[in-house]
Design an enzyme around this catalytic site. Structure first.
Site, PDB file in Angstrom:
ATOM      1  N   THR A  86       0.839  -1.186   0.000  1.00  0.00           N
ATOM      2  CA  THR A  86       0.000   0.000   0.000  1.00  0.00           C
ATOM      3  C   THR A  86       0.882   1.247   0.000  1.00  0.00           C
ATOM      4  OG1 THR A  86      -1.925   1.040   1.030  1.00  0.00           O
ATOM      5  CG2 THR A  86      -0.278   0.114   2.526  1.00  0.00           C
TER       6      THR A  86
ATOM      7  N   LYS B  44       3.724   1.398  -3.656  1.00  0.00           N
ATOM      8  CA  LYS B  44       3.219   0.648  -4.812  1.00  0.00           C
ATOM      9  C   LYS B  44       4.122   0.803  -6.046  1.00  0.00           C
ATOM     10  CE  LYS B  44      -1.693   0.462  -3.644  1.00  0.00           C
ATOM     11  NZ  LYS B  44      -3.073   0.671  -4.133  1.00  0.00           N
TER      12      LYS B  44
ATOM     13  N   ASN C 185       0.442  -3.955  -6.044  1.00  0.00           N
ATOM     14  CA  ASN C 185      -0.146  -4.067  -4.701  1.00  0.00           C
ATOM     15  C   ASN C 185      -0.194  -5.502  -4.191  1.00  0.00           C
ATOM     16  OD1 ASN C 185      -2.334  -4.975  -6.266  1.00  0.00           O
ATOM     17  ND2 ASN C 185      -3.826  -4.138  -4.843  1.00  0.00           N
TER      18      ASN C 185
ATOM     19  N   LYS D 104      -1.747  18.309 -16.549  1.00  0.00           N
ATOM     20  CA  LYS D 104      -0.411  17.713 -16.452  1.00  0.00           C
ATOM     21  C   LYS D 104       0.024  16.963 -17.704  1.00  0.00           C
ATOM     22  CE  LYS D 104      -1.247  16.947 -11.513  1.00  0.00           C
ATOM     23  NZ  LYS D 104      -1.465  15.911 -10.478  1.00  0.00           N
TER      24      LYS D 104
ATOM     25  N   TYR E 219     -15.191   3.792   0.195  1.00  0.00           N
ATOM     26  CA  TYR E 219     -16.258   2.977   0.792  1.00  0.00           C
ATOM     27  C   TYR E 219     -16.550   3.388   2.230  1.00  0.00           C
ATOM     28  CZ  TYR E 219     -12.051   0.645   2.496  1.00  0.00           C
ATOM     29  OH  TYR E 219     -10.825   0.397   3.046  1.00  0.00           O
TER      30      TYR E 219
END
Length: 248
Positions: free
Chosen positions: A60, A64, A85, A155, A210
């Site tokens: 995490t 990563k 991951n 960008k 979530y």
């Protein structure tokens, strides 16, 4: 006993440790899952060397991308995304170790959004440009959907700013995926700055967040008649995928 774990820093919020240890307990699997909170990616190989029964890792923030130079191999989709991951640890003769990197976010996202797709869902807006946005981009691409990134500043060529979301662009891009942390608990009164008045029942709004269960992004989409979904199922599916990766 087999060992699995998570590397990252800091690790205050970890879904994986609770999920996997509950899985091991309920299914009678002789294994444990632990958190490895390492302050630098340079500590990564110490984790591998000091845990000879370690069979797999989740990765995490912020590692990563940083972990990739330490790996021996990446699977095809992961190489395109440029973010890992899941790491499969293959123990070889004479103490050698092979480390293979995967991205289960792309698997979880693809499996989660696919049942919601309709024939008119041909183009998508991806809000945010972090590591998760890359997995979403390649997941949608695998499903035959064109995507454009949306960021606060311009960008790159394949990128729009929030101010550039015209009625024409909103009408054409009927999938909108939020990969930013905007709206996450405790700042539940915030949402990405898109023109919600241009959202229609043809739109699908997918939030990788979530917590809360229904974000303000989702509420505003629902108010316009759009189909909405949060990222909990994706989280579960990517955990299933990680377990399959470690055991294939």
């Amino acid at each position: 006993m087999e060992k699995y774990g998570l590397i990252g820093y800091p690790l205050r919020h970890s879904f994986s440790i609770g999920y996997f240890n509950e899985k091991f307990k309920s299914e009678g699997i002789d294994a444990e899952y632990v958190n490895f909170e390492i302050p630098s990616i340079n500590n990564f190989m110490e984790v591998i060397e000091e845990n000879p029964n370690l069979c797999g890792l989740n990765v995490t923030i912020p590692y990563k991308e940083q972990v990739i130079p330490f790996l021996d191999e990446l699977d095809r989709d992961t190489a395109k995304i440029g973010a890992v991951n899941v790491i499969k640890i293959i123990r070889q003769p004479k103490g050698k170790v092979k480390l293979v990197g995967y991205n289960s976010d792309i698997i979880g996202f693809t499996q989660s959004i696919q049942p919601l797709l309709q024939p008119h869902h041909k183009k998508a807006l991806i809000l945010g440009t972090g590591g998760a946005s890359k997995a979403v981009y390649h997941g949608l691409k695998n499903l035959g959907i064109e995507s454009v990134f949306v960021s606060r500043t311009h960008k790159a060529d394949n990128m729009l700013t929030y101010e550039e979301l015209t009625p024409e662009i909103m009408a054409e891009h009927t999938i909108i995926v939020n990969t930013t942390p905007v709206g996450m608990f405790p700042k539940v009164d915030f949402c990405p700055n898109i023109p919600y008045n241009l959202v229609t029942p043809n739109h699908l709004l997918y939030d990788l967040l979530y917590n809360p269960n229904v974000t303000l992004f989702m509420k505003k989409g629902e108010a316009q008649g759009a189909v909405v979904k949060n990222g909990l199922e994706m989280l579960l599916l990517q955990a299933f995928a990680a377990w399959e990766i470690w055991h294939k």
